[in-house]
Scaffold this motif. Structure first.
Motif, mmCIF file in Angstrom:
data_model
loop_
_atom_site.group_PDB
_atom_site.id
_atom_site.type_symbol
_atom_site.label_atom_id
_atom_site.label_comp_id
_atom_site.label_asym_id
_atom_site.label_seq_id
_atom_site.Cartn_x
_atom_site.Cartn_y
_atom_site.Cartn_z
ATOM 1 N N MET A 117 0.828 -1.191 0.000
ATOM 2 C CA MET A 117 0.000 0.000 0.000
ATOM 3 C C MET A 117 0.871 1.253 0.000
ATOM 4 O O MET A 117 2.076 1.186 0.259
ATOM 5 C CB MET A 117 -0.915 0.020 1.234
ATOM 6 N N ARG A 118 0.253 2.401 -0.298
ATOM 7 C CA ARG A 118 0.984 3.657 -0.319
ATOM 8 C C ARG A 118 1.457 4.010 1.090
ATOM 9 O O ARG A 118 0.733 3.848 2.057
ATOM 10 C CB ARG A 118 0.072 4.755 -0.855
ATOM 11 N N THR A 119 2.678 4.476 1.186
ATOM 12 C CA THR A 119 3.252 4.803 2.489
ATOM 13 C C THR A 119 2.585 6.047 3.073
ATOM 14 O O THR A 119 2.608 7.114 2.449
ATOM 15 C CB THR A 119 4.769 5.062 2.377
ATOM 16 N N PRO A 120 1.983 5.942 4.266
ATOM 17 C CA PRO A 120 1.396 7.110 4.901
ATOM 18 C C PRO A 120 2.456 8.183 5.159
ATOM 19 O O PRO A 120 3.626 7.867 5.439
ATOM 20 C CB PRO A 120 0.845 6.557 6.216
ATOM 21 N N LYS A 121 2.062 9.430 5.076
ATOM 22 C CA LYS A 121 2.994 10.545 5.214
ATOM 23 C C LYS A 121 3.765 10.490 6.524
ATOM 24 O O LYS A 121 4.970 10.767 6.565
ATOM 25 C CB LYS A 121 2.221 11.857 5.107
ATOM 26 N N ARG A 122 3.085 10.106 7.606
ATOM 27 C CA ARG A 122 3.737 10.102 8.919
ATOM 28 C C ARG A 122 4.791 8.997 9.048
ATOM 29 O O ARG A 122 5.701 9.088 9.878
ATOM 30 C CB ARG A 122 2.667 9.916 10.013
ATOM 31 N N ILE A 123 4.670 7.931 8.244
ATOM 32 C CA ILE A 123 5.634 6.825 8.320
ATOM 33 C C ILE A 123 6.817 7.051 7.383
ATOM 34 O O ILE A 123 7.873 6.430 7.532
ATOM 35 C CB ILE A 123 4.939 5.480 8.009
ATOM 36 N N GLN A 124 6.677 7.975 6.442
ATOM 37 C CA GLN A 124 7.729 8.213 5.460
ATOM 38 C C GLN A 124 9.093 8.495 6.087
ATOM 39 O O GLN A 124 10.118 7.993 5.596
ATOM 40 C CB GLN A 124 7.331 9.362 4.526
ATOM 41 N N PRO A 125 9.173 9.293 7.209
ATOM 42 C CA PRO A 125 10.490 9.523 7.824
ATOM 43 C C PRO A 125 11.185 8.237 8.266
ATOM 44 O O PRO A 125 12.416 8.141 8.200
ATOM 45 C CB PRO A 125 10.162 10.416 9.027
ATOM 46 N N LEU A 126 10.426 7.226 8.689
ATOM 47 C CA LEU A 126 11.024 5.953 9.087
ATOM 48 C C LEU A 126 11.543 5.202 7.868
ATOM 49 O O LEU A 126 12.557 4.498 7.951
ATOM 50 C CB LEU A 126 10.016 5.087 9.847
ATOM 51 N N VAL A 127 10.855 5.369 6.736
ATOM 52 C CA VAL A 127 11.331 4.771 5.489
ATOM 53 C C VAL A 127 12.616 5.458 5.047
ATOM 54 O O VAL A 127 13.597 4.810 4.655
ATOM 55 C CB VAL A 127 10.247 4.888 4.388
ATOM 56 N N ASP A 128 12.631 6.789 5.152
ATOM 57 C CA ASP A 128 13.814 7.565 4.762
ATOM 58 C C ASP A 128 15.031 7.209 5.618
ATOM 59 O O ASP A 128 16.172 7.243 5.133
ATOM 60 C CB ASP A 128 13.527 9.069 4.887
ATOM 61 N N GLU A 129 14.771 6.864 6.888
ATOM 62 C CA GLU A 129 15.872 6.515 7.794
ATOM 63 C C GLU A 129 16.282 5.046 7.668
ATOM 64 O O GLU A 129 17.204 4.599 8.342
ATOM 65 C CB GLU A 129 15.463 6.799 9.249
ATOM 66 N N GLY A 130 15.589 4.296 6.834
ATOM 67 C CA GLY A 130 15.923 2.889 6.654
ATOM 68 C C GLY A 130 15.387 1.992 7.755
ATOM 69 O O GLY A 130 15.784 0.827 7.877
ATOM 70 N N LEU A 131 14.457 2.519 8.570
ATOM 71 C CA LEU A 131 13.892 1.741 9.667
ATOM 72 C C LEU A 131 12.726 0.881 9.203
ATOM 73 O O LEU A 131 12.434 -0.163 9.795
ATOM 74 C CB LEU A 131 13.432 2.683 10.795
#
Length: 286
Positions: free
Chosen positions: A1-15
């Motif tokens: 599914m599309r990444t929710p905006k609030r979770i995007q920082p965790l994706v950017d950090e590789g978490l």
């Protein structure tokens, strides 16, 4: 599914590598199932204060103090800075409670990190790898109900030993995996020593969870765990090694009438002296 905006920082950090699906939407947060490398975890996205519907939040937050005096004053005044910091404290309350309770021996989901209002933690699953059900969706034998009830009472006791009370415990805030009950949802955890509502909340927590287990084992309604735990806690005698019985006998103390009368007489005498001093000050030449 599309990444929710609030979770995007965790994706950017590789978490977080991928958001798989939304698990639930609650009054305080939305929860998503995510993939972190080869592990499947959950991401709890806390709702902003204006979007939360958690009632009587002030009762739960009583006793939560900020060591920095400037920040504490800002929160008391309700300034923009104070509200922002209050929100940060609320968001980190659950991760702090999870770490503390895990150390105390309470079964809770393992927390990993809280970043920008998103808590990344263990996804509790059943023996087939599916998301573990809430206690409220589980039926059981009377024997199993008594066993699991005793387990949850021990967890409540260990929480109190660690200085915390869940504050919102019910069959909807307990998951059941292959090893038994797991306590969840702790952002409203109450400071047992600093919150004036602590005893009432402990009593309500125990009654709520007992009511559910008593559907399967009615005799559980006869317990007095709340009074037993609180009495031991107040006396400083509650420890992780305490063996709870579920029994408690209240000792009624006879009123010491003589002492009460002496206090009344002393108060009347003090008031009489005060009135005499007032009269003397009104008549300096007398």
């Amino acid at each position: 599914m599309r990444t929710p905006k609030r979770i995007q920082p965790l994706v950017d950090e590789g978490l977080v590598d991928e958001v798989l699906r939304q698990l639930m939407s609650g009054k305080e947060a939305d929860v998503f199932v995510v993939r972190c490398g080869s592990d499947i975890r959950c991401a709890k996205v806390y709702k902003e204060a204006a979007k939360r519907s958690f009632k009587k939040a002030a009762q739960y937050q009583e006793g939560r103090k900020e060591r920095n005096s400037r920040r504490q004053r800002a929160m008391e005044k309700g300034s923009k800075f104070g509200r922002k910091h209050q929100e940060e404290i609320w968001q980190h309350a659950e991760v702090d409670a999870l770490f503390r309770l895990a150390r105390a021996g309470v079964r809770v989901p393992q927390p990993y990190i809280c970043l920008d209002g998103v808590l990344l933690m263990e996804l509790v699953t059943d023996d087939e790898g599916q998301v573990a059900p809430q206690l409220g969706a589980v039926t059981m034998s009377a024997e199993q109900a008594r066993e699991d009830h005793a387990t949850v009472m021990r967890y409540v006791m260990l929480m109190l030993c660690a200085g915390l009370i869940h504050g919102d415990l019910s069959e909807f805030n307990v998951l059941v995996d292959e090893y038994g009950p797991v306590i969840i949802d702790l952002p409203q955890a109450v400071d047992a020593s600093a919150n004036n509502n602590a005893r009432a909340m402990l009593t309500r927590d125990i009654q709520n969870i007992t009511d559910y287990y008593a559907h399967f084992a009615p005799d559980l309604q006869n317990n007095r765990y709340a009074k037993e735990m609180w009495a031991l806690y107040e006396e400083g005698e509650l420890t992780p090694e305490t063996e709870l019985t579920g029994h408690f006998e209240e000792v009624e103390k006879a009123a010491d009438v003589d002492s009460v009368m002496e206090e009344i007489k002393a108060a009347l005498a003090e008031e009489q002296q005060r009135q005499e001093r007032i009269r003397d000050s009104d008549n300096p030449e007398a």
